[in-house]
Design an enzyme around this catalytic site. Sequence first.
Site, PDB file in Angstrom:
ATOM      1  N   GLU A  89      -9.386 -27.696  28.556  1.00 46.35           N
ATOM      2  CA  GLU A  89      -9.184 -27.734  30.802  1.00 46.35           C
ATOM      3  C   GLU A  89      -9.645 -29.305  30.911  1.00 46.35           C
ATOM      4  O   GLU A  89     -10.398 -29.305  30.190  1.00 46.35           O
ATOM      5  CB  GLU A  89      -9.990 -26.904  30.837  1.00 46.35           C
ATOM      6  CG  GLU A  89      -9.651 -26.377  33.017  1.00 46.35           C
ATOM      7  CD  GLU A  89     -10.158 -25.098  33.502  1.00 46.35           C
ATOM      8  OE1 GLU A  89     -10.217 -23.921  32.957  1.00 46.35           O
ATOM      9  OE2 GLU A  89     -11.030 -25.762  34.472  1.00 46.35           O
ATOM     10  N   LYS A 273     -17.945 -18.312  36.096  1.00 45.97           N
ATOM     11  CA  LYS A 273     -16.112 -18.338  34.967  1.00 45.97           C
ATOM     12  C   LYS A 273     -16.906 -20.028  34.709  1.00 45.97           C
ATOM     13  O   LYS A 273     -16.208 -20.538  33.714  1.00 45.97           O
ATOM     14  CB  LYS A 273     -15.314 -18.745  35.669  1.00 45.97           C
ATOM     15  CG  LYS A 273     -13.803 -18.851  34.513  1.00 45.97           C
ATOM     16  CD  LYS A 273     -13.630 -19.684  34.466  1.00 45.97           C
ATOM     17  CE  LYS A 273     -12.218 -20.472  34.112  1.00 45.97           C
ATOM     18  NZ  LYS A 273     -11.462 -21.813  34.033  1.00 45.97           N
ATOM     19  N   ASP A 289     -20.349 -17.605  18.504  1.00 46.45           N
ATOM     20  CA  ASP A 289     -19.237 -16.652  19.246  1.00 46.45           C
ATOM     21  C   ASP A 289     -19.063 -16.522  20.567  1.00 46.45           C
ATOM     22  O   ASP A 289     -19.971 -15.865  20.770  1.00 46.45           O
ATOM     23  CB  ASP A 289     -19.975 -15.118  18.285  1.00 46.45           C
ATOM     24  CG  ASP A 289     -19.582 -13.978  18.494  1.00 46.45           C
ATOM     25  OD1 ASP A 289     -18.567 -13.715  19.736  1.00 46.45           O
ATOM     26  OD2 ASP A 289     -19.645 -12.760  18.532  1.00 46.45           O
ATOM     27  N   HIS A 387      -9.468 -32.856  39.909  1.00 44.06           N
ATOM     28  CA  HIS A 387      -8.468 -31.930  38.999  1.00 44.06           C
ATOM     29  C   HIS A 387      -7.165 -32.420  38.354  1.00 44.06           C
ATOM     30  O   HIS A 387      -6.650 -32.648  37.610  1.00 44.06           O
ATOM     31  CB  HIS A 387      -9.026 -30.790  39.596  1.00 44.06           C
ATOM     32  CG  HIS A 387      -7.481 -29.756  38.335  1.00 44.06           C
ATOM     33  ND1 HIS A 387      -8.833 -29.598  36.811  1.00 44.06           N
ATOM     34  CD2 HIS A 387      -6.856 -28.746  38.444  1.00 44.06           C
ATOM     35  CE1 HIS A 387      -7.911 -28.918  36.321  1.00 44.06           C
ATOM     36  NE2 HIS A 387      -7.121 -28.600  37.110  1.00 44.06           N
TER      37      HIS A 387
HETATM   38  C1  MEV Z   1     -12.235 -23.518  37.039  1.00 47.05           C
HETATM   39  O1  MEV Z   1     -11.831 -23.497  35.768  1.00 47.05           O
HETATM   40  C2  MEV Z   1     -13.893 -23.426  37.129  1.00 47.05           C
HETATM   41  C3  MEV Z   1     -14.127 -23.238  38.889  1.00 47.05           C
HETATM   42  O2  MEV Z   1     -13.325 -22.274  39.564  1.00 47.05           O
HETATM   43  C4  MEV Z   1     -15.661 -22.992  39.213  1.00 47.05           C
HETATM   44  C5  MEV Z   1     -15.848 -22.950  40.657  1.00 47.05           C
HETATM   45  O3  MEV Z   1     -14.798 -22.239  41.644  1.00 47.05           O
HETATM   46  O4  MEV Z   1     -16.764 -22.639  40.670  1.00 47.05           O
HETATM   47  C6  MEV Z   1     -14.262 -24.129  39.453  1.00 47.05           C
END
Ligand code: MEV
Length: 430
Positions: A89, A273, A289, A387
Amino acid sequence: MEMMTEMDVRTSRLPGFYKLELAERVAVVAEWAGLSEQEAAVLAGGGLSPSQADLMIENALGTYALPLGVAANFLVNDRDYLIPMAVEEPSVLAAVSHAAKVIRAGGGFTAQASSPVMIGQIQVLDVPDVAAATATLMSHRHELLALADSCNPSITRRGGGARDIETRSFPDTPVGPMLVVHLLYDTRDAMGANAVNTAVETMAPRVSELTGGRVNLRILSNLTDRRTATARCTIPAAELAQPGIPGAEVVRLVAEANAFAVADPYRAATHNKGIMNGIDAVCIATGNDWRAIEAGAHAYAARDGRYRALTDWRVDDNGDLSGEITLPLAVGVVGGATKVHPTARVALKILGVESAGELAGVMACVGLAQNLAAIKALATHGIQKGHMRLHARQIALAAGAADGQVQSIADQLVAEGNIRVERARELLGN
Ligand code: MEV
């Protein structure tokens, strides 16, 4: 004149590193980490060979490569680290390095890890008297611990091994009352899945005898809540100021963003995430892992019955931003792929960690920094602008740009504010 110490030289502040050519970056990191020519060559593409892959899994066809980079600026417990990360990413490395730089301005991170105690579970059914069985197990605690230790002398020699027995009872399940025996087992510098699984399999027949019940599953738990790491940092408000947004306001906005992820599981999943973007990338780079780490992190986030943020960001008494994360991190620096995968070996050398606990502590810092980068951007100018700028190169690649064309097509897409595959194809004349 005062002599520069080795620590002064080995700063992880590498201004302009991102502007270097790939081969120059490898040279800088090789020098920094004292890599041999062979080790540096591994970074340049000589990672896992198909024949090694063939020895690792069944039905192997080849290997699957991911970009590997290093995150800069990490200062953890007053020590500098370059953090190897494997991830596809865009913006993960740039974001985490930037956050680590801001955190560094506040003195860096403090990190600590608990003892590396894993939990092995034994499921016991058809127990005639659960209370009596529990008492019997406890009165045979020493015997059971010795049994668990008997099957892995190398871990016990290194000071690890069985630590305790606990029982949990689930009286009301669809398959009747269930007694669950936990073996607490210190795996030292290994992730330790095999050691724990062997230990619970070895104990199981005796557990069955002692309880009068029937043993079904014998397996470790990935909710390794006895094996956690914690990272903390405090960032002076002034360091967080952005054009048009005073630092004190950024501090408040970040604390509000965290509160959102504490209150709402829908937001918490995305928030966590983002944390795992960083932690998984270090896991993969070091041959750990990452599925185990993911499972543990999310189960831990729901440990009190409601899924919530793994972090806590708040405005402290001085008006500065204080952050903390605690999560299970069952990672190793020996065993598994850590010593088998050539790239993992080199990544561990770059990281320079001495123990599994040190690795876990650094990974908690990466998670905290990755999260700060995300929520600071989300709470201020949003993430899409930065991004998409980085994403433009992937769009150019997807449109079929050759290596030498990718950057110029990406620049054009950004300049036009139209970062789409169709436009990239047009520019390429495809
Ligand atoms: C994207 O890979 C991760 C985000 O969505 C995390 C977040 O929203 O805190 C930018």
